[in-house]
Design a protein around this motif. Structure first.
Motif, PDB file in Angstrom:
ATOM      1  N   ASP A   1     -13.016  12.481  -4.456  1.00  0.00           N
ATOM      2  CA  ASP A   1     -11.947  11.840  -5.230  1.00  0.00           C
ATOM      3  C   ASP A   1     -10.708  12.735  -5.275  1.00  0.00           C
ATOM      4  OD1 ASP A   1     -13.556   9.662  -5.741  1.00  0.00           O
ATOM      5  OD2 ASP A   1     -14.209  10.386  -7.708  1.00  0.00           O
ATOM      6  N   ALA A   2     -10.930  14.020  -5.513  1.00  0.00           N
ATOM      7  CA  ALA A   2      -9.802  14.952  -5.581  1.00  0.00           C
ATOM      8  C   ALA A   2      -9.106  15.062  -4.225  1.00  0.00           C
ATOM      9  CB  ALA A   2     -10.288  16.323  -6.040  1.00  0.00           C
ATOM     10  N   LEU A   3      -9.899  15.048  -3.139  1.00  0.00           N
ATOM     11  CA  LEU A   3      -9.325  15.136  -1.800  1.00  0.00           C
ATOM     12  C   LEU A   3      -8.425  13.939  -1.518  1.00  0.00           C
ATOM     13  CD1 LEU A   3      -9.184  16.195   1.158  1.00  0.00           C
ATOM     14  CD2 LEU A   3     -11.286  14.873   1.587  1.00  0.00           C
ATOM     15  N   ILE A   4      -8.916  12.738  -1.803  1.00  0.00           N
ATOM     16  CA  ILE A   4      -8.132  11.528  -1.525  1.00  0.00           C
ATOM     17  C   ILE A   4      -6.878  11.493  -2.386  1.00  0.00           C
ATOM     18  CG2 ILE A   4      -8.157   9.004  -1.672  1.00  0.00           C
ATOM     19  CD1 ILE A   4     -11.093   9.119  -0.808  1.00  0.00           C
ATOM     20  N   ASP A   5      -7.005  11.894  -3.645  1.00  0.00           N
ATOM     21  CA  ASP A   5      -5.832  11.933  -4.520  1.00  0.00           C
ATOM     22  C   ASP A   5      -4.777  12.903  -3.983  1.00  0.00           C
ATOM     23  OD1 ASP A   5      -6.963  10.103  -6.198  1.00  0.00           O
ATOM     24  OD2 ASP A   5      -7.516  11.539  -7.760  1.00  0.00           O
TER      25      ASP A   5
ATOM     26  N   THR B   1       2.691   8.743   7.815  1.00  0.00           N
ATOM     27  CA  THR B   1       1.387   8.186   8.195  1.00  0.00           C
ATOM     28  C   THR B   1       0.697   7.561   6.988  1.00  0.00           C
ATOM     29  OG1 THR B   1       1.099   9.820   9.961  1.00  0.00           O
ATOM     30  CG2 THR B   1      -0.880   8.706   9.170  1.00  0.00           C
ATOM     31  N   TYR B   2       0.233   6.338   7.181  1.00  0.00           N
ATOM     32  CA  TYR B   2      -0.595   5.641   6.191  1.00  0.00           C
ATOM     33  C   TYR B   2      -2.026   5.637   6.706  1.00  0.00           C
ATOM     34  CZ  TYR B   2      -2.970   1.479   4.303  1.00  0.00           C
ATOM     35  OH  TYR B   2      -3.892   0.606   3.766  1.00  0.00           O
ATOM     36  N   VAL B   3      -2.966   6.036   5.851  1.00  0.00           N
ATOM     37  CA  VAL B   3      -4.376   6.094   6.220  1.00  0.00           C
ATOM     38  C   VAL B   3      -5.161   5.113   5.363  1.00  0.00           C
ATOM     39  CG1 VAL B   3      -6.444   7.524   6.341  1.00  0.00           C
ATOM     40  CG2 VAL B   3      -4.221   8.509   6.942  1.00  0.00           C
ATOM     41  N   ARG B   4      -5.962   4.286   6.036  1.00  0.00           N
ATOM     42  CA  ARG B   4      -6.860   3.367   5.342  1.00  0.00           C
ATOM     43  C   ARG B   4      -8.290   3.776   5.677  1.00  0.00           C
ATOM     44  NH1 ARG B   4      -6.025  -2.994   6.321  1.00  0.00           N
ATOM     45  NH2 ARG B   4      -6.678  -2.389   8.420  1.00  0.00           N
ATOM     46  N   LEU B   5      -9.029   4.211   4.655  1.00  0.00           N
ATOM     47  CA  LEU B   5     -10.369   4.756   4.849  1.00  0.00           C
ATOM     48  C   LEU B   5     -11.439   3.698   4.625  1.00  0.00           C
ATOM     49  CD1 LEU B   5     -10.203   8.186   2.989  1.00  0.00           C
ATOM     50  CD2 LEU B   5     -10.341   7.837   5.468  1.00  0.00           C
ATOM     51  N   ALA B   6     -12.341   3.590   5.594  1.00  0.00           N
ATOM     52  CA  ALA B   6     -13.577   2.836   5.428  1.00  0.00           C
ATOM     53  C   ALA B   6     -14.697   3.860   5.310  1.00  0.00           C
ATOM     54  CB  ALA B   6     -13.811   1.905   6.613  1.00  0.00           C
ATOM     55  N   GLY B   7     -15.568   3.684   4.341  1.00  0.00           N
ATOM     56  CA  GLY B   7     -16.589   4.703   4.138  1.00  0.00           C
ATOM     57  C   GLY B   7     -17.920   4.136   3.705  1.00  0.00           C
ATOM     58  N   ASP B   8     -18.993   4.834   4.096  1.00  0.00           N
ATOM     59  CA  ASP B   8     -20.342   4.465   3.684  1.00  0.00           C
ATOM     60  C   ASP B   8     -21.095   5.758   3.392  1.00  0.00           C
ATOM     61  OD1 ASP B   8     -22.506   2.842   3.100  1.00  0.00           O
ATOM     62  OD2 ASP B   8     -23.261   2.884   5.166  1.00  0.00           O
ATOM     63  N   GLY B   9     -22.140   5.635   2.588  1.00  0.00           N
ATOM     64  CA  GLY B   9     -22.974   6.786   2.299  1.00  0.00           C
ATOM     65  C   GLY B   9     -23.164   6.997   0.811  1.00  0.00           C
ATOM     66  N   SER B  10     -23.701   8.158   0.469  1.00  0.00           N
ATOM     67  CA  SER B  10     -23.893   8.520  -0.939  1.00  0.00           C
ATOM     68  C   SER B  10     -23.737  10.025  -1.062  1.00  0.00           C
ATOM     69  CB  SER B  10     -25.275   8.086  -1.435  1.00  0.00           C
ATOM     70  OG  SER B  10     -26.303   8.675  -0.658  1.00  0.00           O
TER      71      SER B  10
ATOM     72  N   GLU C   1      -0.747  12.321  -1.939  1.00  0.00           N
ATOM     73  CA  GLU C   1       0.553  12.912  -2.253  1.00  0.00           C
ATOM     74  C   GLU C   1       1.223  13.502  -1.016  1.00  0.00           C
ATOM     75  OE1 GLU C   1       1.997  12.720  -5.146  1.00  0.00           O
ATOM     76  OE2 GLU C   1       0.294  11.778  -6.136  1.00  0.00           O
ATOM     77  N   VAL C   2       0.426  13.885  -0.025  1.00  0.00           N
ATOM     78  CA  VAL C   2       0.956  14.511   1.191  1.00  0.00           C
ATOM     79  C   VAL C   2       1.343  13.467   2.221  1.00  0.00           C
ATOM     80  CG1 VAL C   2       0.396  16.066   3.106  1.00  0.00           C
ATOM     81  CG2 VAL C   2      -0.407  16.594   0.796  1.00  0.00           C
ATOM     82  N   PHE C   3       0.464  12.477   2.418  1.00  0.00           N
ATOM     83  CA  PHE C   3       0.712  11.401   3.379  1.00  0.00           C
ATOM     84  C   PHE C   3       1.610  10.344   2.739  1.00  0.00           C
ATOM     85  CE2 PHE C   3      -2.877  13.458   5.212  1.00  0.00           C
ATOM     86  CZ  PHE C   3      -2.903  13.120   6.563  1.00  0.00           C
ATOM     87  N   ALA C   4       2.088   9.426   3.574  1.00  0.00           N
ATOM     88  CA  ALA C   4       2.833   8.293   3.019  1.00  0.00           C
ATOM     89  C   ALA C   4       1.963   7.526   2.045  1.00  0.00           C
ATOM     90  CB  ALA C   4       3.315   7.376   4.145  1.00  0.00           C
ATOM     91  N   SER C   5       0.677   7.387   2.378  1.00  0.00           N
ATOM     92  CA  SER C   5      -0.286   6.751   1.487  1.00  0.00           C
ATOM     93  C   SER C   5      -1.676   6.947   2.072  1.00  0.00           C
ATOM     94  CB  SER C   5       0.001   5.253   1.330  1.00  0.00           C
ATOM     95  OG  SER C   5      -0.967   4.630   0.507  1.00  0.00           O
ATOM     96  N   VAL C   6      -2.651   7.141   1.201  1.00  0.00           N
ATOM     97  CA  VAL C   6      -4.063   7.151   1.589  1.00  0.00           C
ATOM     98  C   VAL C   6      -4.786   6.249   0.608  1.00  0.00           C
ATOM     99  CG1 VAL C   6      -6.163   8.516   1.854  1.00  0.00           C
ATOM    100  CG2 VAL C   6      -3.956   9.500   2.514  1.00  0.00           C
TER     101      VAL C   6
ATOM    102  N   PHE D   1       0.803  -1.216   0.000  1.00  0.00           N
ATOM    103  CA  PHE D   1       0.000   0.000   0.000  1.00  0.00           C
ATOM    104  C   PHE D   1       0.839   1.270   0.000  1.00  0.00           C
ATOM    105  CE2 PHE D   1      -0.042  -1.995   4.272  1.00  0.00           C
ATOM    106  CZ  PHE D   1       0.792  -1.111   4.945  1.00  0.00           C
ATOM    107  N   LEU D   2       2.159   1.147   0.038  1.00  0.00           N
ATOM    108  CA  LEU D   2       3.024   2.310  -0.039  1.00  0.00           C
ATOM    109  C   LEU D   2       3.632   2.390  -1.440  1.00  0.00           C
ATOM    110  CD1 LEU D   2       4.947   1.963   3.360  1.00  0.00           C
ATOM    111  CD2 LEU D   2       3.079   3.554   2.842  1.00  0.00           C
ATOM    112  N   GLY D   3       3.600   3.559  -2.015  1.00  0.00           N
ATOM    113  CA  GLY D   3       4.258   3.736  -3.305  1.00  0.00           C
ATOM    114  C   GLY D   3       5.761   3.709  -3.145  1.00  0.00           C
ATOM    115  N   PRO D   4       6.504   3.837  -4.248  1.00  0.00           N
ATOM    116  CA  PRO D   4       7.969   3.759  -4.172  1.00  0.00           C
ATOM    117  C   PRO D   4       8.584   4.735  -3.180  1.00  0.00           C
ATOM    118  CG  PRO D   4       7.239   3.641  -6.451  1.00  0.00           C
ATOM    119  CD  PRO D   4       6.022   3.965  -5.639  1.00  0.00           C
ATOM    120  N   ASP D   5       8.098   5.971  -3.170  1.00  0.00           N
ATOM    121  CA  ASP D   5       8.656   6.960  -2.253  1.00  0.00           C
ATOM    122  C   ASP D   5       8.322   6.608  -0.808  1.00  0.00           C
ATOM    123  OD1 ASP D   5       9.889   9.616  -1.643  1.00  0.00           O
ATOM    124  OD2 ASP D   5       7.859  10.051  -0.952  1.00  0.00           O
ATOM    125  N   GLY D   6       7.055   6.268  -0.544  1.00  0.00           N
ATOM    126  CA  GLY D   6       6.650   5.899   0.805  1.00  0.00           C
ATOM    127  C   GLY D   6       7.357   4.651   1.296  1.00  0.00           C
TER     128      GLY D   6
END
Length: 375
Positions: free
Chosen positions: A302-306, A283-292, A310-315, A21-26
Motif C-alpha cells: 500500500d505504501a509503495l503504490i501510494d 507515465t500512467y500505470v494500471r496494475l492488475a494483481g493476484d495473490g496474498s 506521487e512520482v508517476f502521473a498516476s498509479v 485516472f489522472l489527478g489535477p496535476d497529472g
C-alpha cells in the motif's frame, strides 16, 4: 503524378479530453502534452519538407470545450508552418452549436488552417486536391465516408487527390460499432479506379495500415493503455508509388502491468520494476494483481503504490483485475500495540476474515499499517 509530394497525416487530437485516472496535476500535464505533440508535428513538417498537414477528425474532444482549449489549440496550430486541413469528426461534428462556427474559433483560427465543411474537392497546394467527408452529427445514418468519394470522377491527369474520412471500418469494428461503419471494399475501389490516391482515416487511435494507400494515423498522444501504437504522425510521400512512415511525436506512456504477489521477493520485484521505468512524470500505470500477502507486506505494498502515485502521473489498482488478498499472521496482529476498543475491533475483524469477509482483510491491513506507523 511524376513529381512527388510529401505531407503529414494525423487525427484524433481530442484537445480538451479529461482522464478520470489522472489527478489535477497529472491531467494538466497530460493536456499540455497533447498540445506539445501538435507542436512537434510542426517540427516534423519542417524536417521532412512536408507541403501540408491533414487531421482526419476529432481535433477537439467535443463541441463545448472551454475557450482556453480553443485558444491554446490555435496557438499550437500557428506553430505548424504549412497549410493545415482539419476534418470534423464525431466528437466535433458540424452540428448546430459546433465550435467551428463559434466566435472563439472564428476570431483566432490561423489563416493557414482550413476546416472541411463540405465534400467539394479543393486545391490545398498546386497539383494536390483534398476531398473530405465531414461528420454533421454524432450519429450518422449511413457510411460516413461514402459522401466523400461516391460521386467523384477520376482525378485529372497530374493531380494527386487525397480523401479524408473518419470512422471505423466494417472489417475492424468486430460488429461492435453503434453507428454505421465504413465499407473498406468501396474505399479500395475508389483508390483502384483513380478517384483518390490516398485515404487518410481517423477514429482508430492506434496507427494502422489497412492497405498501402489507406491508413489510420492514430492519435498524436496516447489516451488509454489498450492502444497498441499511438503517438505517431504519418509522413506520406506520393509519386510514382507511395511510402508511409510513422514518426513518433507523443511523449506519454500508459502501461498495464500484471503482478503475482505472494512473498517479499515478489514485492521487491515490483519495487524494482517501478524504479526502472523511464519518464515517470509522463507515465500512467494500471496494475492488475493476484495473490496474498502477510499484513506487513500488504502494508508495504500500500505504501509503495501510494508513493509511486506521487512520482508517476498516476498509479492505480485495476479494480476488476485486482485480487491481492491479506494473509494475516496471528503473530503480526498480536504484536500490534492495541488495547481497549481498538483491540476489540481487531478481534472482530479477525473473526470476520475467518468467515470469508474480504473487506475485513482490507480493514485489518489498514489497521496494521496505521498502528505500525503510529508506533
Amino acid at each position: 503524378m511524376e513529381d512527388s509530394i510529401t505531407f503529414l497525416h494525423s487525427s484524433d487530437w481530442q484537445l480538451g479530453m479529461m482522464r478520470r485516472f489522472l489527478g489535477p496535476d497529472g491531467q494538466a500535464r497530460w493536456g499540455q502534452g497533447r498540445l506539445d505533440a501538435v507542436a512537434r508535428i510542426g517540427a516534423v513538417a519542417t524536417e521532412s519538407n512536408a507541403a501540408f498537414v491533414v487531421v482526419t477528425g476529432d481535433v477537439f474532444e467535443h463541441n463545448q470545450v472551454e475557450r482556453q482549449t480553443i485558444l491554446r489549440a490555435c496557438e499550437a496550430l500557428k506553430r505548424i508552418p504549412v497549410p493545415v486541413v482539419l476534418l470534423p469528426g464525431n466528437h466535433d461534428a458540424l452540428e448546430p452549436g459546433s465550435l467551428w462556427t463559434s466566435s472563439q474559433w472564428q476570431a483566432h483560427a490561423p489563416a493557414h488552417v482550413t476546416v472541411v465543411t463540405d465534400t467539394a474537392p479543393f486545391e490545398v497546394v498546386p497539383g494536390v486536391e483534398i476531398v473530405g467527408a465531414p461528420w454533421r452529427s454524432r450519429r450518422p445514418l449511413s457510411d460516413p465516408a461514402a459522401p466523400g468519394y461516391a460521386d467523384l470522377q477520376p482525378a485529372p491527369a497530374g493531380t494527386t487527390r487525397i480523401l479524408l474520412v473518419h470512422g471505423q471500418l466494417t472489417s475492424l469494428s468486430g460488429g461492435m460499432s453503434d453507428v454505421p461503419t465504413i465499407d473498406q471494399t468501396a474505399l479500395e475501389a475508389a483508390v483502384t479506379d483513380g478517384r483518390v490516391h490516398y485515404v487518410g482515416l481517423g477514429d482508430r487511435h492506434s496507427t494502422t495500415r489497412v492497405t498501402d494507400r489507406i491508413w489510420f494515423s492514430g492519435t498524436q498522444e496516447v489516451t488509454t493503455p489498450e492502444e497498441t501504437d499511438p503517438g505517431n504522425v504519418l509522413k506520406v510521400t506520393i509519386g510514382s508509388g507511395i511510402t508511409v512512415e510513422p514518426v513518433r511525436v507523443g511523449a506519454w506512456h500508459m502501461v498495464d502491468h500484471k503482478v503475482e504477489l505472494y512473498d517479499e521477493e515478489s514485492l521487491t520485484a515490483l519495487e524494482d520494476w517501478f524504479a526502472e521505468l523511464p519518464d515517470k512524470e509522463r507515465t500512467y500505470v494500471r496494475l492488475a494483481g493476484d495473490g496474498s500477502l502477510p499484513l506487513p507486506l500488504l502494508s508495504r505494498l500500500d505504501a509503495l503504490i501510494d508513493a509511486q502515485g506521487e512520482v508517476f502521473a498516476s498509479v492505480e489498482r485495476w479494480t476488476k483485475f485486482w485480487t491481492v488478498r491479506p494473509a494475516p499472521d496471528a503473530a503480526d496482529l498480536d504484536a500490534l500495540q492495541l488495547s481497549g476498543p481498538a483491540r476489540a475491533a481487531m478481534e472482530e475483524l479477525r473473526q470476520a476474515l475467518a468467515g470469508g469477509d474480504e473487506a475485513a482483510g482490507a480493514a485489518l491491513s489498514l489497521m496494521h499499517r496505521l498502528a505500525r506507523d503510529a508506533g
